[in-house]
Design an enzyme around this catalytic site. Sequence first.
Site, mmCIF file in Angstrom:
data_model
loop_
_atom_site.group_PDB
_atom_site.id
_atom_site.type_symbol
_atom_site.label_atom_id
_atom_site.label_comp_id
_atom_site.label_asym_id
_atom_site.label_seq_id
_atom_site.Cartn_x
_atom_site.Cartn_y
_atom_site.Cartn_z
ATOM 1 N N SER A 86 0.832 -1.199 0.000
ATOM 2 C CA SER A 86 0.000 0.000 0.000
ATOM 3 C C SER A 86 0.867 1.250 0.000
ATOM 4 C CB SER A 86 -0.970 -0.049 1.182
ATOM 5 O OG SER A 86 -1.923 0.979 1.116
ATOM 6 N N HIS A 189 -8.671 1.614 -0.720
ATOM 7 C CA HIS A 189 -8.494 0.795 -1.923
ATOM 8 C C HIS A 189 -9.831 0.337 -2.510
ATOM 9 C CE1 HIS A 189 -4.237 0.912 -1.268
ATOM 10 N NE2 HIS A 189 -4.411 0.498 -0.032
#
Length: 387
Positions: A86, A189
């Site tokens: 991430s 996300h």
Amino acid sequence: MLAVLAPGQGSQKPGFLTPWLALPGAEARLRWWSVLAGVDLVHLGTEAGAEEIKDTAKTQPLLVAAALLTAEQLPMYDATVFAGHSVGELAAATMAGVFSSEAAVTLAAVRGREMAAACALERTGMSAILGGDPDEVIAAIEAAGLVPANRNGAGQVVAAGSLPGLEKLTANPPARARIISLQVAGAFHTPYMAPAEEALAAISAGVTTANPTRMLLSNRDGVAVDHGPTMLQRLVRQVTAPVRWDLCMATLADLGVTAVIELAPAGTLAGLIKRTIKGIEIVSVNTPDDLAAARDVFARHGSPVPTHEPHPQFSVVLSTAAGTFTPADGLVEGTEVGDGQRIGAVQTPQGPVDVTAHGAGTLAEWLVTPDDPVAPGQPLARIGDQL
């Protein structure tokens, strides 16, 4: 072969940077990055409590700064592969030479601030699903109207979306699976983060990039990206796209990586690697006391001299428009393509938009089929180096 990993949000711990400030220049470095980030990284890494460093707007620049501070104490030029989870991808891209540490910290600050703002627009959340059949887990997530936002491997998938959807999933869990509600600000996300992606895209347009000097894996699909502008575009798109850490680990295994170093605050990725790839040496770097062990791993598994042996190096061609994709006539997998060669077109309401290769190599794989609908930034084809 050595891989260096940068962790993502959730790995932070109160006071984890305190021992690092004893190193010469470390505090000054953090204070410089604090100016760029607009938050006090020294305070966050030493004095702040768990609740304060859970704030997305503060956590993301803190984690990127921590990984980069750790990396500056190690011979990164001996590493073969870089990857980050991430927001950790920003640190990985810096270590691979895509952009400066200043750019990474600035992008992390904008990313965190805008993702926090997006979370405030609508009440959303995330839940971890541990165990269960992988296909059944994904089916249950989708049946609840959620998104599999993180596929972390080792039997761990994170579902994200609306709170009613998460409640529905908890009430109807997949067989042999355990669901844990995560204490996060919102559905990272997923499409809920679209405003943050937009804001990050506007800032990223001013970032100067270079092509990676080492292999750099992308969370999008686990592939190695060797084109700086493409990697930056992927980093922007990743705000709303699922994290496929499972595919990154699969690539590490396929490459034959023999050792992994996770940078501070380490532990999460090292644990996933340990449960997924057998027979690999792992070092977690959490304090300066761990540097000696990390340097030893660099000496034994690193690659100080470039090798001329064939190795997997490939990049992904992305769509620049929304529409349907049509490959160039006669272009099949295994065909050699040249730098700048047209490999197809995206048919839009305004007309066709050509798609070109940004480097010479072999068309290793089509990632879409003819006439598939595609979105901006979607992977279309994988191109490997000529051997």
